[in-house]
Design a protein around this motif. Structure first.
Motif, PDB file in Angstrom:
ATOM      1  N   PRO A   1     -14.523   9.481   6.970  1.00 41.85           N
ATOM      2  CA  PRO A   1     -14.942   8.281   6.213  1.00 41.85           C
ATOM      3  C   PRO A   1     -14.061   6.898   6.583  1.00 41.85           C
ATOM      4  O   PRO A   1     -12.828   7.125   6.473  1.00 41.85           O
ATOM      5  N   LEU A   2     -14.775   6.237   7.100  1.00 43.17           N
ATOM      6  CA  LEU A   2     -13.953   4.959   7.644  1.00 43.17           C
ATOM      7  C   LEU A   2     -12.878   4.407   6.473  1.00 43.17           C
ATOM      8  O   LEU A   2     -11.954   4.096   6.348  1.00 43.17           O
ATOM      9  N   ILE A   3     -13.661   3.924   5.331  1.00 46.66           N
ATOM     10  CA  ILE A   3     -12.898   3.198   4.304  1.00 46.66           C
ATOM     11  C   ILE A   3     -12.058   3.765   3.878  1.00 46.66           C
ATOM     12  O   ILE A   3     -10.853   3.590   3.716  1.00 46.66           O
ATOM     13  N   PRO A   4     -11.931   5.123   3.222  1.00 46.02           N
ATOM     14  CA  PRO A   4     -11.077   5.955   2.712  1.00 46.02           C
ATOM     15  C   PRO A   4      -9.769   5.848   3.703  1.00 46.02           C
ATOM     16  O   PRO A   4      -8.718   5.987   3.333  1.00 46.02           O
TER      17      PRO A   4
ATOM     18  N   GLU B   1     -13.117  -4.849   6.275  1.00 43.27           N
ATOM     19  CA  GLU B   1     -12.086  -5.911   5.954  1.00 43.27           C
ATOM     20  C   GLU B   1     -12.418  -6.306   4.273  1.00 43.27           C
ATOM     21  O   GLU B   1     -11.346  -6.354   3.853  1.00 43.27           O
ATOM     22  N   ALA B   2     -13.522  -6.680   4.149  1.00 43.77           N
ATOM     23  CA  ALA B   2     -13.736  -7.249   2.716  1.00 43.77           C
ATOM     24  C   ALA B   2     -13.347  -6.171   1.742  1.00 43.77           C
ATOM     25  O   ALA B   2     -12.697  -6.600   0.553  1.00 43.77           O
ATOM     26  N   VAL B   3     -13.863  -4.946   2.055  1.00 41.55           N
ATOM     27  CA  VAL B   3     -13.381  -3.915   0.957  1.00 41.55           C
ATOM     28  C   VAL B   3     -12.023  -3.727   0.799  1.00 41.55           C
ATOM     29  O   VAL B   3     -11.400  -3.656  -0.199  1.00 41.55           O
TER      30      VAL B   3
ATOM     31  N   ALA C   1      -3.401   1.867   5.014  1.00 40.98           N
ATOM     32  CA  ALA C   1      -3.034   0.735   4.393  1.00 40.98           C
ATOM     33  C   ALA C   1      -1.926   1.066   3.459  1.00 40.98           C
ATOM     34  O   ALA C   1      -1.028   0.044   3.139  1.00 40.98           O
ATOM     35  N   ALA C   2      -1.871   2.132   2.761  1.00 44.59           N
ATOM     36  CA  ALA C   2      -1.009   2.351   1.683  1.00 44.59           C
ATOM     37  C   ALA C   2       0.227   2.617   2.385  1.00 44.59           C
ATOM     38  O   ALA C   2       1.221   2.144   1.734  1.00 44.59           O
ATOM     39  N   PHE C   3       0.278   3.440   3.273  1.00 48.77           N
ATOM     40  CA  PHE C   3       1.434   3.509   4.068  1.00 48.77           C
ATOM     41  C   PHE C   3       2.076   2.279   4.621  1.00 48.77           C
ATOM     42  O   PHE C   3       3.335   1.943   4.633  1.00 48.77           O
ATOM     43  N   ASN C   4       1.307   1.414   5.329  1.00 53.66           N
ATOM     44  CA  ASN C   4       2.088   0.277   5.987  1.00 53.66           C
ATOM     45  C   ASN C   4       0.625  -0.780   6.121  1.00 53.66           C
ATOM     46  O   ASN C   4      -0.225  -0.470   6.964  1.00 53.66           O
ATOM     47  N   PRO C   5       0.804  -1.661   5.174  1.00 51.73           N
ATOM     48  CA  PRO C   5      -0.241  -2.788   4.914  1.00 51.73           C
ATOM     49  C   PRO C   5      -0.672  -3.291   6.479  1.00 51.73           C
ATOM     50  O   PRO C   5       0.288  -3.627   7.274  1.00 51.73           O
ATOM     51  N   VAL C   6      -1.802  -3.272   6.461  1.00 52.70           N
ATOM     52  CA  VAL C   6      -2.321  -3.650   7.901  1.00 52.70           C
ATOM     53  C   VAL C   6      -2.788  -5.318   7.793  1.00 52.70           C
ATOM     54  O   VAL C   6      -3.357  -5.873   6.943  1.00 52.70           O
TER      55      VAL C   6
ATOM     56  N   LEU D   1      -5.128  -4.246  -0.122  1.00 57.24           N
ATOM     57  CA  LEU D   1      -4.412  -3.329   0.811  1.00 57.24           C
ATOM     58  C   LEU D   1      -4.260  -3.902   2.112  1.00 57.24           C
ATOM     59  O   LEU D   1      -3.457  -3.167   2.930  1.00 57.24           O
ATOM     60  N   THR D   2      -4.418  -5.221   2.375  1.00 58.41           N
ATOM     61  CA  THR D   2      -4.192  -5.699   3.828  1.00 58.41           C
ATOM     62  C   THR D   2      -2.978  -6.664   3.602  1.00 58.41           C
ATOM     63  O   THR D   2      -2.844  -7.200   2.366  1.00 58.41           O
ATOM     64  N   GLN D   3      -2.334  -6.897   4.602  1.00 61.26           N
ATOM     65  CA  GLN D   3      -1.444  -7.994   4.772  1.00 61.26           C
ATOM     66  C   GLN D   3      -2.067  -8.972   5.349  1.00 61.26           C
ATOM     67  O   GLN D   3      -1.675  -9.302   6.634  1.00 61.26           O
ATOM     68  N   ILE D   4      -2.981  -9.644   4.700  1.00 62.08           N
ATOM     69  CA  ILE D   4      -3.623 -10.714   5.374  1.00 62.08           C
ATOM     70  C   ILE D   4      -3.338 -12.082   4.249  1.00 62.08           C
ATOM     71  O   ILE D   4      -3.549 -11.800   3.152  1.00 62.08           O
TER      72      ILE D   4
END
Lengths: 330, 317, 324
Positions: B158-161, B248-250, B167-172, B256-259
């Motif tokens: 599954p894409l989102i999980p 991206e929104a989720v 992202a938990a390992f390395n914020p994207v 979880l993102t580095q944005i």
């Protein structure tokens, strides 16, 4: 006729298609699409290959153009350097060989890439073979389009196949097949999808261009009446075997094989006053799946007897004047 | 028949290409005519253009009307606003967020990144899916088996999980996110669709005609199969854009993102400061969510309209 | 007055397309008596299938009957509603389509499909009666009645076509329309089927319209022939007349362009050009751009479809190539 040089020499050509083979097991059941076919096509003549659907005529055409590889047997093609077995050709030699043998397909709607212009379609063989300069290729395309009757060529060059009628498309297909100057063209039902009023002119065109460019044709068709006009010799196929071969008029007027007789008497005649002979065979065409070692026509033949049942498929034997028949009862 | 070769154009490579361009232009025009028949496609396109203008307008506004100190989407702060978040006012048309930053500026600034993300992932998807699909269909056998089983695997993941775990390992950031979504979509469902179309193209007589012409495998794949798969690829591109923006929104919502700034992040900020489910601070939630919904829907609409252009059977006669 | 099962008067039907209306059938009149078999011959796009669909009123959404009447047993079916048509279809007029594989549903047995049609159109018939009737129909069509409980895919192409014929006959129609029923079949199978169709038509004294592009097939099954060109009926007469004394230049060309395997090998006549685009048909007579006898009047005025000789109708300014 008979003293002419042999261009294509088909020897014991067979093609078997496996049925229901799984990932890890080899199939033991085969369709004998073409089995042990022998045929010599001489330079300048056109041979008609007729038969019902599923008789292996299209497979034969694909074997001769190396769209399929034969299971066994050979097809020797006469080139300037002597005969070459086309099954043995690889890589560059194969690509070069494509200049000698071309094909015209049945369906003018499907045999052209809808996203290519007529120019790109006709020039494709020249482009992939790298023949001539850009200007020479363009000239050659224009010349071919004009000789197939698409004049002025300039008004067709940059159109797409869907903008042309069926007859025009088939003319483009003929131009594409002849653009590299082949010696041998396999025409697989080239007119069967055309209307009568358009068909005749395409047939005439193929004949004229064949003479003009020195092309030898193998004309594959289910329509014997058309084959009569397009071929000097006629080969009748039944379940992967050629059962009769001879000069077209000879075969039509004096058929010897019981299958040919049935086939000819089944063809409707465009004359309400004509009475056809009754068709005397029974049953219907089966598939040649692991056929028993006896005449392929045994189940349907009105002449079949004990001898036919116990002997292998009869060989194609000369009955005089180049009229070959494969039958024990003539 | 005499062949008087009346050349329509002076044959040079450039002239041929010019002719091809003209033809493509003509093709584009007829397709445009078909596209415009469907109001849904036009609505979608209108929304996309609207957001495109928003994205373009932002740097201009920042250089002219909006002072960077106050209106910067990430670090701006307006001293004159007594309380943050503040409701819409003439100075801040969509109000300010809990950190005192201008919501409209954030919204406009994020737009270009959403577009970038969508286009990046869509391009990656299309390139991979078309190539892999064409090769799988053409060669079949072991190559096909490998890519199809891979696709099954990718679809099962599954894409989102998986993005959350990554992202938990390395914020994207946006680029990494675009690449991951593109890869997953490219090797996943889109490939299967393109491949099945490829199988239909492979058995067309013009493929045999190309082989008889002497064309090798690569010639056939790239001159005959790929061009006939492109329309379908283009269609799926639109759907990938939608899924990329949505993913991206989720992710941003979960932080979880580095944005630096995105629509998802705007909602995240709202949530972190506890304004998520309050009606009085609607200006924090609604603009960003509406933008996500609208843009996703717009690409989907365009995709649906393109579908009618690509599949003539869906067309009304 | 003769016993006309079907009378078509000035039928005009068009398809709405994005490029404008296509007049697939333009002012065609035709009548068929009981026990008579009429062949309709013409090339693809000449409107022969469109006529068949109009007679059944099985028209696609974008088709519209603009003008004309279709009398079946004296009733004009053009103004009838879908519900009223149900009374007419199958019981009075039924059809055998070109692609039998598509007109049989693969998930039901052939028997169930025929029964469904009978149930719908012949209410009040018991299951047993239907079963017996189907056995009879199968025998008539040359099929083993034991096959009726099989699924269509278990049938060969020829047998499927026979099953469809049995189905078309199930409600004892007065007229049957056969639209290229043998086109996809091999000659030997076609031969059997043609004989069967001809025999059934004679035995049941049924009216039939047989549509084909193949004039040789038409010659075998029909008593009268109508020749269609570009949506118009150009010639109509007895089969012998059409084949031996054609009057319209198109018919003449068609006859001499058709190859035959019997008799002397004659030169095939080449008809120049291609059938016209029905979005923009030629002015006057639609055949004039391809016609060897065309004169200025042919360009200007469309010729009337008139009786040239007894029972021989033709729409041409120069029938038989004569100069007027």
């Amino acid at each position: 006729m008979t003293n002419k040089e042999v261009l294509v020499d088909i020897k014991h050509l067979s093609k078997l298609f496996p049925m229901g083979s799984g990932m890890f097991q080899r199939s033991k059941v085969f369709v004998y699409a073409v089995s042990d076919v022998n045929l010599q096509i001489r330079k300048g003549e056109s041979v008609g290959l007729v038969g019902e659907s599923g008789c292996g005529k299209t497979t034969t055409g694909k074997l001769l153009t190396r769209l399929l590889n034969p299971t066994s047997g050979s097809v020797d093609f006469q080139t300037e350097n002597g005969p070459v077995d086309i099954a043995s050709l690889r890589g560059k030699a194969m690509k070069k060989f494509r200049r000698h043998v071309q094909m015209i397909f049945q369906d003018p709607y499907e045999s052209m890439n809808p996203r290519l212009t007529i120019n790109d379609t006709v020039a494709e063989p020249l482009n992939v073979q790298g023949i001539g300069s850009l200007v020479e290729r363009e000239d050659r395309v224009v010349q071919l389009l004009e000789s197939v009757g698409l004049t002025p060529a300039s008004s067709f060059l940059f159109r797409y196949p869907h903008e042309l009628s069926g007859g025009q498309r088939q003319r483009v297909a003929i131009a594409r097949a002849l653009v590299v100057g082949p010696d041998f063209v396999v025409a697989d039902e080239p007119t069967s999808m055309l209307d009568v009023s358009v068909r005749t002119s395409v047939m005439q065109l193929m004949e004229d261009l064949g003479e003009k460019f020195g092309v030898t044709y193998l004309y594959i068709t289910h329509d014997i009446a058309v084959a009569r006009y397009m071929s000097d010799r006629l080969a009748v196929m039944y379940l992967g075997k050629i059962v009769e071969l001879g000069d077209t008029e000879e075969v039509l007027h004096h058929p010897l094989h019981p299958y040919t007789k049935a086939l000819l008497s089944a063809v409707p005649v465009p004359d309400p006053l004509h009475q056809r002979e009754p068709v005397v065979i029974k049953g219907q065409v089966s598939k040649p799946i692991n056929p028993l070692p006896r005449c392929r026509f045994y189940e349907r033949c009105p002449l079949a007897d004990k001898f036919c049942e116990t002997h292998d498929h009869p060989p194609l034997e000369d009955q005089g004047a180049g009229h070959y028949v494969a039958c024990y009862h003539i | 028949m005499t062949s008087v070769a009346v050349r329509p154009i002076k044959v040079t490579r450039a002239a041929l290409w010019r002719m091809r361009l003209q033809l493509s232009w003509r093709g584009l025009k007829t397709n445009w005519a078909l596209f415009t028949e469907n109001p849904i496609g036009l609505i979608g396109l209108g929304i996309i253009v609207f957001f495109g203008l928003l994205a373009l307008l932002h740097p201009i506004l920042m250089h002219t009307v909006w002072s960077p100190n106050i209106y910067d989407p990430v670090s701006g702060f307006d001293m004159q606003v007594p309380m943050s978040p503040s409701p819409p006012s003439p100075r801040h048309l969509l109000g300010t967020d809990p950190l005192g930053r201008d919501v409209l500026s954030q919204l406009m600034y994020s737009t270009r990144y959403e577009f970038g993300l969508g286009i990046l992932s869509a391009l990656i998807t299309v390139i991979i899916a078309t190539t892999v699909g064409a090769f799988s269909a053409y060669y079949g056998g072991i190559i096909d088996m490998f890519f199809m089983r891979l696709a099954d695997l990718v679809i099962m993941v599954p894409l989102i999980p998986i993005l959350i775990v990554l992202a938990a390992f390395n914020p994207v950031g946006m680029i990494e996110l675009g690449i991951v979504i593109g890869l997953l979509s490219g090797f996943g469902g889109t490939t299967i669709v393109i491949k099945s179309q490829g199988l239909a193209v492979k058995v067309k007589p013009y493929i045999e005609a190309a082989r008889i012409a002497g064309g090798g495998d690569f010639h056939i794949i790239f001159s005959h199969m790929v061009p006939n798969l492109m329309p379908l690829s283009l269609l799926y591109m639109m759907f990938v854009v939608t899924s990329a923006i949505f993913s991206e929104a989720v992710l941003s919502f979960f932080g979880l993102t580095q944005i630096k700034m995105s629509w998802g992040l705007m909602i995240n900020t709202t949530q972190v400061f506890g304004y998520l489910l309050r009606f009085d601070t609607w200006y924090l939630l609604i603009p960003a969510s509406l933008a996500i919904t609208l843009l996703c829907a717009a690409f989907y609409f365009v995709g649906r309209a393109l579908d009618e252009v690509v599949n003539p059977r869906l067309r009304r006669r | 007055m003769a016993d006309y099962v079907l009378e078509v008067k000035n039928l005009t039907m068009h398809y709405r397309t994005r490029k404008g209306p296509v007049y697939a059938v333009d002012d065609v009149s035709l009548s068929v008596q009981r026990g008579e078999s009429v062949g309709l011959v013409g090339e693809s796009g000449c409107g022969k299938t469109s006529i068949a669909l109009s007679l059944m009123k099985l028209l696609p959404d974008n088709a519209e009957i603009k003008n004309g009447e279709v009398f079946i047993n004296g009733t004009d079916i053009v103004p009838l509603s879908e519900k009223e048509l149900r009374e007419v279809r199958w019981r009075q007029i039924s059809m055998v389509f070109q692609a039998a594989m598509n007109s049989l549903n693969p998930v039901y047995t052939v028997e169930d499909q025929i029964k469904e049609a009978m149930h719908y159109h012949l209410p009040g018939m018991s299951d047993e009666e239907m079963g017996q009737k189907i056995d009879g129909l199968f025998r008539m069509a040359g099929l083993d009645p034991a096959m009726k409980s099989q699924y269509p895919h278990q049938y060969s192409g020829g047998m499927r076509q026979r099953a469809v014929i049995a189905m078309a006959l199930s409600c004892d129609p007065d007229i049957i329309i056969a639209d290229e029923p043998t086109t996809a079949l091999d000659v030997i199978v076609q031969d059997g089927l043609l004989k069967k169709i001809h025999e059934l038509q004679q035995r049941l004294n049924m009216a039939m319209i047989y549509i084909s592009h193949d004039i040789a097939v038409i010659a075998e099954v029909s008593d009268k022939v109508g020749v269609m060109y570009a949506g118009k009926m150009v010639e109509f007469s007895t089969t012998v007349n059409i084949f031996h004394h054609p009057l319209h230049p198109y018919t003449m060309a068609l006859m001499s362009a058709f190859p035959s395997i019997v008799g002397e090998k004659t030169e095939l006549v080449i008809l120049p050009g291609e059938p016209p685009d029905l979005l923009a048909p030629p002015s006057g007579c639609r055949f004039h751009p391809r016609c060897p006898y065309a004169t200025s009047i042919c360009k200007e005025k469309a010729p009337e479809f008139r009786e040239y000789a007894d029972g021989h109708f033709v729409a041409c300014w120069h029938p038989g190539g004569e100069q007027s």
